[in-house]
Design an enzyme around this catalytic site. Structure first.
Site, PDB file in Angstrom:
ATOM      1  N   PHE A 109       0.814  -1.222   0.000  1.00 30.23           N
ATOM      2  CA  PHE A 109       0.000   0.000   0.000  1.00 30.23           C
ATOM      3  C   PHE A 109       0.848   1.272   0.000  1.00 30.23           C
ATOM      4  O   PHE A 109       0.371   2.339  -0.358  1.00 30.23           O
ATOM      5  CB  PHE A 109      -0.990  -0.023   1.178  1.00 30.23           C
ATOM      6  CG  PHE A 109      -0.540   0.720   2.399  1.00 30.23           C
ATOM      7  CD1 PHE A 109       0.352   0.162   3.291  1.00 30.23           C
ATOM      8  CD2 PHE A 109      -1.018   1.997   2.656  1.00 30.23           C
ATOM      9  CE1 PHE A 109       0.760   0.842   4.415  1.00 30.23           C
ATOM     10  CE2 PHE A 109      -0.611   2.701   3.783  1.00 30.23           C
ATOM     11  CZ  PHE A 109       0.283   2.124   4.661  1.00 30.23           C
ATOM     12  N   LYS A 110       2.120   1.172   0.381  1.00 35.00           N
ATOM     13  CA  LYS A 110       2.951   2.379   0.424  1.00 35.00           C
ATOM     14  C   LYS A 110       3.128   3.013  -0.955  1.00 35.00           C
ATOM     15  O   LYS A 110       3.417   4.202  -1.062  1.00 35.00           O
ATOM     16  CB  LYS A 110       4.294   2.057   1.063  1.00 35.00           C
ATOM     17  CG  LYS A 110       4.120   1.688   2.532  1.00 35.00           C
ATOM     18  CD  LYS A 110       5.406   1.650   3.305  1.00 35.00           C
ATOM     19  CE  LYS A 110       5.158   1.522   4.795  1.00 35.00           C
ATOM     20  NZ  LYS A 110       4.467   0.252   5.169  1.00 35.00           N
TER      21      LYS A 110
END
Ligand SMILES: *Cc1c(COP(=O)(O)O)cnc(C)c1O
Length: 462
Positions: A109-110
């Site tokens: 998700f980063k």
């Protein structure tokens, strides 16, 4: 929009200054002076695409510091690297909803924040005619997402340290197979703590830091939080289309509190979120403070969800600022206590205030594996971070919780194999990665050796 520090010791900053500075000069975190209210516009936002929605959400935070056309181009470029047109699709099972945040280039998700931050940095540096050299240490996820965020960008060089042989082979290759000239991977002969200590030492060497324009990309950068607000709106809209009468509850596997803080802001902006479930693994400092009011640093234990294996949760300070009545001096007091005694305490009223927003649940290693197995048997493969959030959702009294899925299962295949005996299917970007050409320097665990690499690289460029 003006940005202020949680410790209240600086003059207000602009958006551009907040992005370039990252950490506030008084040691605090930068936050917008006001939170825009979207509650009257929800119906209009409902039908927007992900990128259109991002643009609307960013507008009040950026103000007139970037032309709208520029922001639009940055947003579109940032999410063109994602493998699905919806960017963050939500899938529904009978009991939960899964918000897939792992379709970016490094499968975690980063990417959602760092793809945007890389483009934003490039734009700001070009306009301000300055350069930026990023220095960081990583145990895996953040480093590869940061490298993929800035690869090939003008005005930026990134130096990323990792402990040699101590990160997963896939994570290592996700970094070292990036061959762009502005990416310097450095394997440190030591542990992650050694690598991090070197980075901290170099950052406190202010003369060196200023001479070489060194900056960081850690999760305290305001632009990262801002980018993460978008998918809470996007997913809540999908949820309401399916379950118009049910309350919206998110479960967020949490480490540094960056992801869940974006959810809290979405709620403050008017998105009707009933509750945020804060799911921790065995590194449970946030679980403890939310249930007892005592924030006390313990030892880090290794779990199956390594990206959440941390004790000090930096973004929690932003949330605490609100809980303590936006009083910078009080935050300063708590943080001084943390430095001196490794702990601080909150009052009963403050704890109750926190519990109105957050329900904290701790999930141990066994529960993580059991959850992976249970859903595998239902035909859903999830990574161990996601499993922590899903297990917490199941332990709560809420139904149809939206669980944030923060990594692709193939990225953490060891845990998946351990839970199910079978490997997760590899996405195209990982096929053959272990055999690809890579580039990486090796270096003693010594500050001066790293400084030498930085100096040589940057002198060469001039
Ligand atoms: C970073 C990370 C988390 C934790 O997010 P925070 O913003 O630090 O709370 C969870 N899962 C994965 C896969 C991550 O990389």
């Amino acid at each position: 929009m003006k940005y202020i520090s949680t410790r209240g010791q600086i003059k207000a900053r602009t958006f551009v200054q907040a992005v370039i500075e990252g950490l506030s000069r008084d040691g605090g975190l930068l936050i917008p002076a006001e939170i825009p209210d979207f509650s009257n516009r929800l119906a209009r936002l409902q039908d927007l695409s992900y990128t259109e929605l991002a643009l609307e959400i960013f507008k009040p935070f950026i103000g007139d510091e970037l032309p709208t056309e520029t922001t639009k181009r940055l947003v579109e470029n940032s999410y063109s690297t994602f493998k699905t047109p919806e960017i963050t699709p939500t899938t529904f099972t009978d009991s939960i909803a899964i918000l897939e945040l792992f379709h970016g280039p490094t499968l975690a998700f980063k990417d959602i924040a760092l793809q945007f931050l890389g483009n934003l940095f490039e734009e700001i540096l070009k306009t301000e005619k300055i350069s930026l050299n990023i220095l960081g240490a990583t145990s895996g996820d953040t480093g590869s997402a940061a490298i993929h965020g800035v690869r090939g960008k003008a005005g930026i060089t990134i130096f990323m340290l990792h402990p040699k042989g101590k990160i997963s082979p896939i994570q290592e290759k996700q970094m070292t197979t990036v061959l762009d000239d502005n990416v310097v991977n450095i394997a440190i002969e030591g542990t992650f703590d050694d690598a991090q200590r070197i980075v901290k030492d170099i950052f406190t060497d202010l003369e060196f830091k200023d001479q070489y324009h060194l900056g960081a990309v850690n999760s305290i950068n305001w632009a990262r939080v801002m980018a993460q607000i978008v998918y809470y709106f996007f997913a809540a809209f999908r949820f309401q289309e399916k379950y118009p009468d049910q309350p919206v509850v998110f479960s967020v596997p949490t480490g540094n509190f960056g992801d869940i803080y974006a959810g809290y802001l979405a709620k403050k902006m008017g998105l009707p979120i009933e509750k945020l479930i804060l799911a921790t693994n065995e590194n449970d400092i946030l679980f403890r403070v939310i249930n007892s009011g005592i924030y006390k640093i313990g030892n880090v234990t290794e779990t199956y969800s390594p990206s959440m294996d941390i004790q000090v949760s930096s973004n929690f300070e932003r949330f605490l600022f609100d809980i303590l009545g936006q009083n910078g001096s009080l935050i300063l007091e708590k943080m001084n206590s943390l430095t001196q005694t490794s702990e601080f305490q909150l009052s009963k009223e403050e704890v109750l205030k926190i519990q109105e927003e957050l329900l904290a649940i701790r999930i141990d290693n066994n529960q993580t594996l059991e959850t992976i197995k249970k859903y595998y048997d239902l035909g859903i493969v999830m990574d161990p971070h996601t499993a922590v959030g899903v297990a917490a959702a199941e332990q709560s009294d809420y139904r149809h919780v939206i669980c944030l899925s923060t990594a692709h299962p193939a990225k953490f295949s060891d845990a998946v194999i351990k839970a199910t005996g079978k490997e997760a299917k590899q996405p195209a970007s990982l096929v053959g990665i272990l055999e690809k050409e890579s580039r990486c320097l090796t270096c003693h665990q010594e500050k001066n050796a790293v400084k030498k690499i930085i100096t040589e690289k940057l002198t060469l460029e001039k």
